[in-house]
Design a protein around this motif. Structure first.
Motif, PDB file in Angstrom:
ATOM      1  N   GLU A 187       6.026   4.445   1.425  1.00  0.00           N
ATOM      2  CA  GLU A 187       5.999   5.835   1.914  1.00  0.00           C
ATOM      3  C   GLU A 187       4.889   6.066   2.950  1.00  0.00           C
ATOM      4  O   GLU A 187       4.904   7.076   3.655  1.00  0.00           O
ATOM      5  CB  GLU A 187       5.867   6.835   0.757  1.00  0.00           C
ATOM      6  CG  GLU A 187       4.574   6.752  -0.028  1.00  0.00           C
ATOM      7  CD  GLU A 187       4.690   5.857  -1.252  1.00  0.00           C
ATOM      8  OE1 GLU A 187       5.542   4.924  -1.241  1.00  0.00           O
ATOM      9  OE2 GLU A 187       3.932   6.079  -2.214  1.00  0.00           O
ATOM     10  N   ASP A 188       3.947   5.141   3.041  1.00  0.00           N
ATOM     11  CA  ASP A 188       2.896   5.278   4.048  1.00  0.00           C
ATOM     12  C   ASP A 188       3.087   4.344   5.246  1.00  0.00           C
ATOM     13  O   ASP A 188       2.215   4.251   6.111  1.00  0.00           O
ATOM     14  CB  ASP A 188       1.520   5.030   3.409  1.00  0.00           C
ATOM     15  CG  ASP A 188       1.159   6.123   2.416  1.00  0.00           C
ATOM     16  OD1 ASP A 188       1.471   7.297   2.705  1.00  0.00           O
ATOM     17  OD2 ASP A 188       0.588   5.812   1.357  1.00  0.00           O
ATOM     18  N   ARG A 189       4.216   3.662   5.288  1.00  0.00           N
ATOM     19  CA  ARG A 189       4.496   2.780   6.433  1.00  0.00           C
ATOM     20  C   ARG A 189       5.114   3.596   7.562  1.00  0.00           C
ATOM     21  O   ARG A 189       6.325   3.606   7.780  1.00  0.00           O
ATOM     22  CB  ARG A 189       5.418   1.632   6.016  1.00  0.00           C
ATOM     23  CG  ARG A 189       4.734   0.680   5.046  1.00  0.00           C
ATOM     24  CD  ARG A 189       5.631  -0.494   4.671  1.00  0.00           C
ATOM     25  NE  ARG A 189       5.168  -1.085   3.418  1.00  0.00           N
ATOM     26  CZ  ARG A 189       5.940  -1.777   2.578  1.00  0.00           C
ATOM     27  NH1 ARG A 189       7.210  -1.976   2.866  1.00  0.00           N
ATOM     28  NH2 ARG A 189       5.437  -2.274   1.458  1.00  0.00           N
ATOM     29  N   ILE A 190       4.256   4.292   8.271  1.00  0.00           N
ATOM     30  CA  ILE A 190       4.674   5.188   9.346  1.00  0.00           C
ATOM     31  C   ILE A 190       4.399   4.491  10.680  1.00  0.00           C
ATOM     32  O   ILE A 190       3.272   4.070  10.938  1.00  0.00           O
ATOM     33  CB  ILE A 190       3.880   6.507   9.295  1.00  0.00           C
ATOM     34  CG1 ILE A 190       3.975   7.178   7.916  1.00  0.00           C
ATOM     35  CG2 ILE A 190       4.301   7.452  10.431  1.00  0.00           C
ATOM     36  CD1 ILE A 190       5.325   7.736   7.586  1.00  0.00           C
TER      37      ILE A 190
ATOM     38  N   GLN B  38       5.125  16.163  -3.004  1.00  0.00           N
ATOM     39  CA  GLN B  38       5.838  14.945  -3.403  1.00  0.00           C
ATOM     40  C   GLN B  38       5.824  14.810  -4.930  1.00  0.00           C
ATOM     41  O   GLN B  38       6.861  14.600  -5.553  1.00  0.00           O
ATOM     42  CB  GLN B  38       5.204  13.715  -2.748  1.00  0.00           C
ATOM     43  CG  GLN B  38       5.800  12.391  -3.227  1.00  0.00           C
ATOM     44  CD  GLN B  38       7.208  12.147  -2.702  1.00  0.00           C
ATOM     45  OE1 GLN B  38       7.419  12.055  -1.503  1.00  0.00           O
ATOM     46  NE2 GLN B  38       8.193  12.049  -3.595  1.00  0.00           N
ATOM     47  N   ALA B  39       4.647  14.931  -5.519  1.00  0.00           N
ATOM     48  CA  ALA B  39       4.524  14.750  -6.971  1.00  0.00           C
ATOM     49  C   ALA B  39       5.242  15.859  -7.738  1.00  0.00           C
ATOM     50  O   ALA B  39       5.859  15.595  -8.766  1.00  0.00           O
ATOM     51  CB  ALA B  39       3.043  14.701  -7.369  1.00  0.00           C
ATOM     52  N   VAL B  40       5.183  17.074  -7.248  1.00  0.00           N
ATOM     53  CA  VAL B  40       5.704  18.213  -8.011  1.00  0.00           C
ATOM     54  C   VAL B  40       7.185  18.466  -7.739  1.00  0.00           C
ATOM     55  O   VAL B  40       7.959  18.737  -8.650  1.00  0.00           O
ATOM     56  CB  VAL B  40       4.865  19.476  -7.714  1.00  0.00           C
ATOM     57  CG1 VAL B  40       5.454  20.706  -8.419  1.00  0.00           C
ATOM     58  CG2 VAL B  40       3.416  19.256  -8.136  1.00  0.00           C
ATOM     59  N   TYR B  41       7.594  18.386  -6.489  1.00  0.00           N
ATOM     60  CA  TYR B  41       8.982  18.704  -6.121  1.00  0.00           C
ATOM     61  C   TYR B  41       9.797  17.491  -5.677  1.00  0.00           C
ATOM     62  O   TYR B  41      11.001  17.620  -5.434  1.00  0.00           O
ATOM     63  CB  TYR B  41       9.010  19.698  -4.948  1.00  0.00           C
ATOM     64  CG  TYR B  41       8.348  21.030  -5.187  1.00  0.00           C
ATOM     65  CD1 TYR B  41       8.562  21.745  -6.356  1.00  0.00           C
ATOM     66  CD2 TYR B  41       7.521  21.592  -4.209  1.00  0.00           C
ATOM     67  CE1 TYR B  41       7.968  22.989  -6.558  1.00  0.00           C
ATOM     68  CE2 TYR B  41       6.927  22.836  -4.397  1.00  0.00           C
ATOM     69  CZ  TYR B  41       7.145  23.527  -5.568  1.00  0.00           C
ATOM     70  OH  TYR B  41       6.567  24.745  -5.746  1.00  0.00           O
ATOM     71  N   GLY B  42       9.144  16.353  -5.470  1.00  0.00           N
ATOM     72  CA  GLY B  42       9.845  15.212  -4.882  1.00  0.00           C
ATOM     73  C   GLY B  42      10.098  15.400  -3.391  1.00  0.00           C
ATOM     74  O   GLY B  42      10.999  14.775  -2.833  1.00  0.00           O
ATOM     75  N   VAL B  43       9.308  16.238  -2.750  1.00  0.00           N
ATOM     76  CA  VAL B  43       9.461  16.509  -1.317  1.00  0.00           C
ATOM     77  C   VAL B  43       8.259  15.916  -0.580  1.00  0.00           C
ATOM     78  O   VAL B  43       7.130  16.353  -0.797  1.00  0.00           O
ATOM     79  CB  VAL B  43       9.568  18.034  -1.049  1.00  0.00           C
ATOM     80  CG1 VAL B  43       9.571  18.324   0.441  1.00  0.00           C
ATOM     81  CG2 VAL B  43      10.816  18.605  -1.718  1.00  0.00           C
ATOM     82  N   PRO B  44       8.501  14.927   0.289  1.00  0.00           N
ATOM     83  CA  PRO B  44       7.376  14.281   0.974  1.00  0.00           C
ATOM     84  C   PRO B  44       6.781  15.175   2.070  1.00  0.00           C
ATOM     85  O   PRO B  44       7.433  16.127   2.513  1.00  0.00           O
ATOM     86  CB  PRO B  44       8.013  13.028   1.583  1.00  0.00           C
ATOM     87  CG  PRO B  44       9.452  13.385   1.771  1.00  0.00           C
ATOM     88  CD  PRO B  44       9.797  14.345   0.663  1.00  0.00           C
ATOM     89  N   PRO B  45       5.553  14.864   2.504  1.00  0.00           N
ATOM     90  CA  PRO B  45       4.856  15.707   3.495  1.00  0.00           C
ATOM     91  C   PRO B  45       5.682  16.018   4.740  1.00  0.00           C
ATOM     92  O   PRO B  45       5.637  17.132   5.254  1.00  0.00           O
ATOM     93  CB  PRO B  45       3.630  14.866   3.866  1.00  0.00           C
ATOM     94  CG  PRO B  45       3.386  13.987   2.698  1.00  0.00           C
ATOM     95  CD  PRO B  45       4.728  13.714   2.081  1.00  0.00           C
ATOM     96  N   GLN B  46       6.458  15.032   5.214  1.00  0.00           N
ATOM     97  CA  GLN B  46       7.213  15.248   6.447  1.00  0.00           C
ATOM     98  C   GLN B  46       8.390  16.200   6.240  1.00  0.00           C
ATOM     99  O   GLN B  46       9.013  16.614   7.218  1.00  0.00           O
ATOM    100  CB  GLN B  46       7.662  13.924   7.070  1.00  0.00           C
ATOM    101  CG  GLN B  46       8.561  13.058   6.220  1.00  0.00           C
ATOM    102  CD  GLN B  46       7.792  12.049   5.396  1.00  0.00           C
ATOM    103  OE1 GLN B  46       6.723  12.357   4.860  1.00  0.00           O
ATOM    104  NE2 GLN B  46       8.318  10.854   5.251  1.00  0.00           N
ATOM    105  N   ASN B  47       8.715  16.549   4.992  1.00  0.00           N
ATOM    106  CA  ASN B  47       9.787  17.513   4.726  1.00  0.00           C
ATOM    107  C   ASN B  47       9.237  18.893   4.374  1.00  0.00           C
ATOM    108  O   ASN B  47       9.960  19.719   3.825  1.00  0.00           O
ATOM    109  CB  ASN B  47      10.688  17.011   3.595  1.00  0.00           C
ATOM    110  CG  ASN B  47      11.614  15.895   4.050  1.00  0.00           C
ATOM    111  OD1 ASN B  47      11.366  15.243   5.052  1.00  0.00           O
ATOM    112  ND2 ASN B  47      12.680  15.672   3.308  1.00  0.00           N
ATOM    113  N   VAL B  48       7.981  19.116   4.677  1.00  0.00           N
ATOM    114  CA  VAL B  48       7.374  20.418   4.410  1.00  0.00           C
ATOM    115  C   VAL B  48       7.179  21.160   5.727  1.00  0.00           C
ATOM    116  O   VAL B  48       6.545  20.649   6.658  1.00  0.00           O
ATOM    117  CB  VAL B  48       6.016  20.270   3.690  1.00  0.00           C
ATOM    118  CG1 VAL B  48       5.385  21.639   3.463  1.00  0.00           C
ATOM    119  CG2 VAL B  48       6.188  19.527   2.369  1.00  0.00           C
TER     120      VAL B  48
END
Ligand code: CA
Ligand code: CA
Lengths: 316, 316
Positions: free
Chosen positions: A46-49, B184-194
């Motif tokens: 997930e950090d391989r950007i 990510q931890a709470v909703y399963g939504v990664p930073p790039q989807n916020v």
């Protein structure tokens, strides 16, 4: 054991259009390091950007940016409504096809042209225009569509990174909505992974549908120090690999590699191949590469020598 | 044939915290329609975009936004350097814990507080502060961490959509960098989807590292007509499902559903449960739901009646 090991030794070259050399080795070693579980250089998927500049890094940008060729058509279309353009730069340059004056107007000039010519319509109408244009326009030197003038070795590199768990992003000074209609098909990069310059948009209901109207006003310039800002805004993570070709990528490369713990990769496409593409670096108004080339050794950035490192330039 | 069919009939309920009713049925039917290959309502996986408001849609927002609770701590920390805050709203309200005045300052007031208290540090320092705070702060009514006050039925809904090929995004008036450290931890939504509101950032090199400094200036307000703008900027695609709880989501819902061909889903969490959570709609300064509720029937938006539709509210 020899027989069992053979398939591994004989595995296909993931970068067949790259000649053996420092550039190819840097890529392979970097990917090995960040994917080696248990190694101190390991990076979670997930950090391989990985971020890629577009103009001059993924496709041809000389003699002028492809988006400027597109804009030229728009300026011609709209010129009758704007008599003042005949004597106002950078519009005059577009109307007179004055490549030198256009180049001198630089990315700022490009942004002015975009603000003035790409506004006044919905994002969906603009997407349709780009889609039409990109399917029909041809570069005069090669008589090929512009999407045929992407760099085969870079396509292989993007595929290779994705095959190793990377998420690939475009981070370009070009217009975000100019790229999105075709980046999935051409680069395998979906619209949400495209970061670029933008004009302001306004939401409204038109003909019973919610639409975004494109306004004739610059919103964000995704170049130089703007690239890390765009990366934060869209991705929210620091890249571990970045690829560019000009001083406009300096800050993106630096943001990716400077002072980082662990393995990082910064690479610069150096246009050294006048025969197969173009040769330019310090002495051009389009994609000038000067300070980033000077600082590459001390920053640990690897130059890609197009003439030496690439077996082929364009897809067959 | 019966024996073979049984496992299908007996498959687990993907939304166990939802009572049977119009809301649950709307979700299940919508997902069936867009995933049925060959049906006219089929949507390819890459276009299955679902957007979720955060405050009041995915977690508790009463009596005041959680980000405002966080900001309160920052205002107290910084108040000695800002004596003028003692008599300037909305800072005075924060220092005096005047909930009513805070609520009256609305999302605009929140943005002022964020601009003034969340700036002057790197994004990474801010991330560390949010991470610390979210791990330790507790809501006084339930004596639980705020990330424990997310809605279990909505977590199930997000999981269910992702299991059906959807990409889930958060599109919130809250600060993008306030959410990213934990979504990510709470909703399963990664930073790039916020997608969220933001302050301006500036790239610079500090202590041998490229960083983004947070400036005390609002960049973008991702609320009301700003939500479709934020969606275009970050996603570049029109959602086919959107979930909100207030008039601040009106345009996002409208952008998603109005005049669309094919199946679309717009839903509104209606806070009807004072016993288990809160009951409010037209008569509140935090998460006011008025016009969107009036227009829901004609827009085809489905209200989620928290008291009736949800078996449980919070994760056990
Ligand atoms: Ca470039
Ligand atoms: Ca809300």
């Amino acid at each position: 054991a020899l027989a069992l090991a053979l398939p591994v030794l004989a595995q296909e070259d993931p970068l067949p259009s790259w000649n053996e050399g420092a550039a190819k080795t840097a890529i392979l070693e970097f990917v090995d390091k960040v994917t080696a579980e248990g190694a101190p250089t390991y990076v979670a998927p997930e950090d391989r950007i990985a971020t890629f500049d577009n103009d001059g890094t993924l496709w041809v940008e000389h003699p002028i940016y492809t988006q400027l060729v597109f804009a030229l058509d728009r300026v011609k279309q709209l010129a009758p409504e704007h008599p003042e353009w005949a004597t106002t730069q950078p519009f005059q340059a577009v109307l007179e096809q004055d490549v030198k004056a256009l180049a001198e107007a630089g990315e700022k000039g490009l942004m002015e042209i975009i603000g003035a010519t790409h506004g006044g319509m919905t994002t969906e109408a603009f997407e349709a225009e780009v889609t039409d244009w990109i399917a029909t326009a041809r570069d005069p030197r090669w008589n090929k569509p512009y999407t045929g003038l992407v760099y085969q070795p870079m396509l292989e590199l993007m595929d290779y990174l994705r095959a190793n768990g990377f998420e690939t992003y475009i981070v370009s000074g070009g217009g975000i909505e100019f790229m999105r209609p075709w980046t999935q098909a051409v680069y395998g990069v979906p619209p949400q992974n495209v970061v670029g310059s933008s004009i302001k948009t306004e939401y409204k209901v038109v003909d019973g549908k919610g639409v975004l109207m494109r306004l004739p006003e610059i919103n964000f310039v995704d170049d130089k120090a703007g690239k890390p800002v765009g990366i934060l805004s869209h991705i929210g993570k620091r890249p571990i690999a970045a690829f560019g070709n000009s001083d406009g990528d300096y800050q993106m490369l630096e943001y990716t590699t400077l002072g980082a713990e662990g393995a990082r990769l910064g690479m610069i496409v150096h246009h050294t191949d006048a025969a197969r593409e173009y040769a330019y670096d310090r002495d051009t108004h389009i994609g000038r590469l000067d300070k980033a080339m000077d600082d590459a050794p001390k920053q640990g950035w690897v130059l890609i020598d197009m003439a030496k490192d690439w077996k082929t330039v364009f897809p067959e």
